[in-house]
Design a protein around this motif. Structure first.
Motif, PDB file in Angstrom:
ATOM      1  N   LYS A  52       0.827  -1.208   0.000  1.00 40.45           N
ATOM      2  CA  LYS A  52       0.000   0.000   0.000  1.00 40.45           C
ATOM      3  C   LYS A  52       0.863   1.260   0.000  1.00 40.45           C
ATOM      4  O   LYS A  52       0.493   2.284  -0.598  1.00 40.45           O
ATOM      5  CB  LYS A  52      -0.923  -0.018   1.218  1.00 40.45           C
ATOM      6  CG  LYS A  52      -1.997   1.056   1.192  1.00 40.45           C
ATOM      7  CD  LYS A  52      -2.948   0.913   2.364  1.00 40.45           C
ATOM      8  CE  LYS A  52      -4.001   2.016   2.337  1.00 40.45           C
ATOM      9  NZ  LYS A  52      -4.928   1.906   3.506  1.00 40.45           N
ATOM     10  N   SER A  53       2.022   1.193   0.667  1.00 43.41           N
ATOM     11  CA  SER A  53       2.918   2.356   0.700  1.00 43.41           C
ATOM     12  C   SER A  53       3.401   2.709  -0.703  1.00 43.41           C
ATOM     13  O   SER A  53       3.464   3.891  -1.075  1.00 43.41           O
ATOM     14  CB  SER A  53       4.122   2.081   1.613  1.00 43.41           C
ATOM     15  OG  SER A  53       3.716   1.870   2.935  1.00 43.41           O
ATOM     16  N   LYS A 105       1.445  -2.793   4.433  1.00 45.12           N
ATOM     17  CA  LYS A 105       2.029  -1.462   4.328  1.00 45.12           C
ATOM     18  C   LYS A 105       3.395  -1.461   5.012  1.00 45.12           C
ATOM     19  O   LYS A 105       3.489  -1.546   6.238  1.00 45.12           O
ATOM     20  CB  LYS A 105       1.096  -0.430   4.976  1.00 45.12           C
ATOM     21  CG  LYS A 105       1.441   1.011   4.658  1.00 45.12           C
ATOM     22  CD  LYS A 105       0.324   1.933   5.131  1.00 45.12           C
ATOM     23  CE  LYS A 105       0.565   3.363   4.671  1.00 45.12           C
ATOM     24  NZ  LYS A 105      -0.531   4.270   5.050  1.00 45.12           N
TER      25      LYS A 105
END
Length: 321
Positions: free
Chosen positions: A238-239, A253
């Motif tokens: 997600k990052s 993440k």
């Protein structure tokens, strides 16, 4: 025996086990560092003049990470072979001179990747590169815990271009990882990647700017990560979606800047000027003034981290030779 004494003995035994586990974990750092140095020296024999600079760089990077460990590992503890230590001091004097005052520009395994790519018969054969990295890791024989070893490799490319490789951060512990991300933003990564990471780094409590340097990759840019141990494709976390606009349904993440995508894309942007120009951030907060503030935040946070690990920085980044 009173209940108080039984509780005291139980607590003492638990603390002793914790200390033994901690020391065993930290000693793996020393073993890993020594084995990586040995393997890099073996590889360097094949292309000595071309890759000597990579050995110089990895020695400094490892020695720096060793000295900020708790407990710390100075070079003479990491290289616990007197004869080998003497030869290294003679052939690579500068890492020994500057590991306690200057910061490395990147984490150690990036040097390993460069060594393998430099020596590859076909640099565009990414399977060969991944296989060589797997072989390198197997030579270390460290079991499941592998400090200083990257877990992922990323390959970025545009149609008809060469492949651009990168690996994930290979530092052990929270503060060393934060230090290396800061150093990479300030000194190593292409400005597009550094700007994207500085949007979220340092953490919010240490930021004073609303800077937004996140970017959106064009559709013809491929950026694919793989697990080094078995070559399995890994979706962007997600990052990385937030930083680079990579499509993913993965909800994991990782800390911003730690993924292999950052180094891989940085290497691409440094060479593919047209791609870089087309991914410039468009946010109204992407201003030169905000960027200066963001850089100042990273510099301030870096100094804070270095103070916490008791490293006396001379404000210079190490330049390998």
């Amino acid at each position: 025996m009173s209940s108080f004494h039984r509780l005291w003995q139980k607590a003492a035994a638990s603390e002793s086990q914790r200390r033994q586990k901690f020391l065993k974990s930290e000693d793996i750092f020393r073993k890993s560092a020594f084995m990586i140095i040995q393997e890099m020296l073996k590889l360097n024999v094949q292309t000595a003049e071309l890759t000597k600079v990579l050995v110089d760089e990895i020695l400094h990077s490892i020695f720096f990470l060793g000295i900020i460990c708790k407990p710390s590992y100075p070079p003479e503890i990491i290289v616990n072979d007197t004869k080998m230590l003497g030869k290294l001091r003679e052939k690579f004097p500068r890492p020994f001179e500057f590991y306690s005052s200057q910061l490395p520009q990147r984490s150690p395994f990036s040097c390993v990747l460069d060594m393998i790519v430099t020596q590859a018969e076909d640099k565009e054969n990414e399977n060969q590169i991944k296989q060589k990295l797997q072989e390198f890791i197997r030579q270390l024989s460290l079991g499941n815990e592998k400090p200083l070893v990257s877990s992922t490799i990323c390959v970025s490319q545009i149609p008809n271009s060469v492949r651009y490789y990168g690996v994930s951060m290979s530092s052990k512990g929270a503060n060393p990882g934060r230090i290396m991300v800061a150093a990479s933003c300030l000194e190593t990564w292409d400005s597009c990647v550094a700007d994207a990471v500085m949007t979220y780094y340092p953490p919010p409590s240490n930021r004073t700017s609303s800077f937004d340097g996140t970017l959106q990759l064009e559709g013809h840019v491929t950026c694919q990560a793989f697990r080094i141990s078995d070559g399995i494709e890994l979706p962007p976390c997600k990052s990385c979606k937030e930083l680079f606009g990579l499509e993913t349904t993965d909800i994991s993440k990782w800390a911003y800047g730690n993924c292999a995508e950052a180094e891989s894309l940085s290497n691409l942007f440094k060479k593919e000027e047209e791609v870089k120009m087309n991914v410039q951030p468009t946010s109204e907060n992407y201003t030169e003034e905000n960027r200066r503030t963001a850089v100042a935040d990273v510099q301030r946070y870096l100094k804070q981290m270095l103070h916490e690990v008791q490293f006396n920085w001379d404000k210079n980044f190490y330049v390998p030779q």
